[in-house]
Design an enzyme around this catalytic site. Structure first.
Site, PDB file in Angstrom:
ATOM      1  N   CYS A   1       0.111  -1.289   0.014  1.00  0.00           N
ATOM      2  CA  CYS A   1       0.050  -0.076  -0.071  1.00  0.00           C
ATOM      3  C   CYS A   1       0.731   1.189  -0.254  1.00  0.00           C
ATOM      4  CB  CYS A   1      -0.570   0.377   1.397  1.00  0.00           C
ATOM      5  SG  CYS A   1      -0.287   0.171   2.726  1.00  0.00           S
TER       6      CYS A   1
ATOM      7  N   CYS B   1       3.622   1.417   2.646  1.00  0.00           N
ATOM      8  CA  CYS B   1       4.865   1.125   2.507  1.00  0.00           C
ATOM      9  C   CYS B   1       5.531   1.187   1.765  1.00  0.00           C
ATOM     10  CB  CYS B   1       4.397  -0.598   1.580  1.00  0.00           C
ATOM     11  SG  CYS B   1       2.860  -1.635   2.448  1.00  0.00           S
TER      12      CYS B   1
ATOM     13  N   ASP C   1       3.037  13.210 -36.609  1.00  0.00           N
ATOM     14  CA  ASP C   1       4.341  13.578 -37.351  1.00  0.00           C
ATOM     15  C   ASP C   1       4.484  11.837 -38.316  1.00  0.00           C
ATOM     16  OD1 ASP C   1       5.798  13.721 -38.926  1.00  0.00           O
ATOM     17  OD2 ASP C   1       7.355  13.561 -36.661  1.00  0.00           O
TER      18      ASP C   1
END
Length: 426
Positions: free
Chosen positions: A12, A15, A423
């Site tokens: 999570c 952490c 491009d």
């Protein structure tokens, strides 16, 4: 230097905060955690740090690096086995809930015994639930409380109170006592099921980056003093002469100094038609030499090739935190203490308000039930996981369709796009 290390127990945003805070407070090193793919990107001064030192520091704060595919497979099997154990031992506890809905007939009598439930809940809490105790200890040690602390507070409080009820009711009719052992088992089971499902999604998400990394050559043929020698790619230096034979990947960016051939540059430019290349023309790593053997003078180091830059860009897409996740991280830093405070206040309010007219066991039952409910439903990780995971999945799908985003924040502004300019390649 830059190093990417996979860590098995990143679950999570908290952490991530623990790892980033620890390493960013040290000299000559910084860490950025990519939660969805469970990876940590380290950028450091190689005079002060090396791989072994980083691994040692990670382990000291309770995080387990995965250094090989064998270890990754082992971690995956452990997660699956823990989930199965948790689910198997939790199902009988959940079955007892029918008795509370006045459907006692379909619930075996033994299931309602407090000590039978205690035995089942103990297995769930101490075997598959051991990881939450270890992670909570490390979070407390590093003063950075997260989801695991909430899981432990919810499950242990339900477990201890239910154990007290089972012991205090010895000699009485235990089938009519409302235990909370099923809360202990269900919380741990649901978190583990979520982790297994989430990890499968993350594996699919990270496949794009892994397919890019698979294009990186591990070694090259270096031509020196008239002798050809195969050496690891990290030992090839700028200015070295390398030999690339027909139908081989070009290992590093450089300039052709001898030979003429056709190069398939589809991995770099998307062009299907090979290009004819000769002396003094640039060639790039991960492109394919189709026709003749050529000699190339290396012009950049392995970590600065065009392929390495593309890989870094894909990694950085997940590394840059979107606005929603930044808000979630700030909330998470005060969320756990706040939840604990709310649970205590809830207990006191229920205990005092419902006190009149009931015995003390009823007061405690209702007050503890309400407090445990607060702890159980509180998880700070939903936004912190959902946002980066969605961005990682989106960037992976985009790359498969030959669209490369330079940062996760561009997904946030994409709904505002009104005009797209193209491009033609080549």
């Amino acid at each position: 230097m830059r190093k990417v290390i996979k860590v098995s127990n990143i679950d999570c945003a908290r952490c991530a905060s623990t790892i980033e805070t620890y390493f960013n407070n040290l000299d000559n090193i910084s860490a950025t955690v990519i939660v969805p793919s469970k990876k940590v990107i380290f950028e450091y001064n190689d005079d002060s740090w090396d791989f072994d030192k980083i691994i040692s520091n990670l382990k000291s704060i309770g995080y387990h690096p995965i250094l090989s595919s064998k270890e990754a497979q082992k971690a995956k099997i452990i997660d699956l086995v823990d989930m199965i154990i948790a689910v198997v031992f939790t199902l009988p506890l959940l079955w007892t809930m029918f008795a509370h809905f006045n459907v006692e007939r379909i619930v075996p009598k033994v299931f309602m015994n407090g000590f039978f439930q205690l035995a089942l809940a103990s297995v769930v809490l101490l075997v598959p639930g051991r990881r939450f105790f270890v992670n909570t200890f490390n979070q407390i040690k590093n003063r950075n409380l997260g989801m695991d602390t909430l899981v432990i507070m919810g499950t242990v409080s339900a477990y201890i109170y239910s154990t007290y009820l089972a012991i205090s009711s010895i000699g009485s009719n235990q089938s009519h006592i409302h235990y909370f052992f099923e809360a202990t088992g269900t919380i741990i089971s649901m978190v583990l099921i979520g982790n297994v499902i989430e990890n499968r999604v993350k594996e699919k998400t990270s496949s794009t980056l892994e397919s890019l990394m698979s294009l990186e050559s591990k070694e090259a043929i270096v031509f020196k003093d008239g002798v050809e020698e195969i050496v690891p790619i990290e030992k090839v230096n700028i200015g070295d002469i390398i030999i690339v034979k027909a139908n081989e990947y070009i290992p590093l960016d450089g300039v052709i100094i001898d030979g003429q051939t056709y190069i398939d540059e589809q991995t770099m430019t998307g062009e299907l038609m090979p290009r004819k290349k000769g002396v003094d023309e640039l060639v790039f790593a991960a492109t394919t030499n189709i026709l003749e053997t050529i000699k190339i003078k290396v012009t950049v180091s392995p970590e600065n090739t065009q392929l390495a830059k593309i890989i870094k860009t894909v990694e950085d897409t997940a590394k840059i935190k979107p606005r929603a996740q930044r808000i979630a991280d700030k909330i998470a830093s005060i969320f756990v203490p706040l939840v604990f405070l709310i649970a205590v206040v809830t207990f006191l309010i229920w205990f005092l308000v419902i006190k009149s007219g009931d015995d003390i066991n009823s007061w405690l039952d209702k007050a503890i039930s309400a407090a445990i409910s607060v702890l159980v439903i509180s998880c700070p990780c939903a936004l912190g996981l959902a946002t980066p995971t969605s961005i990682s999945v989106a960037s992976g799908i985009a790359f498969k369709n030959n669209i490369l985003f330079k940062g996760g924040e561009y997904f946030e502004v994409s709904p505002k796009i009104t005009t797209v300019c193209f491009d033609k390649t080549g």
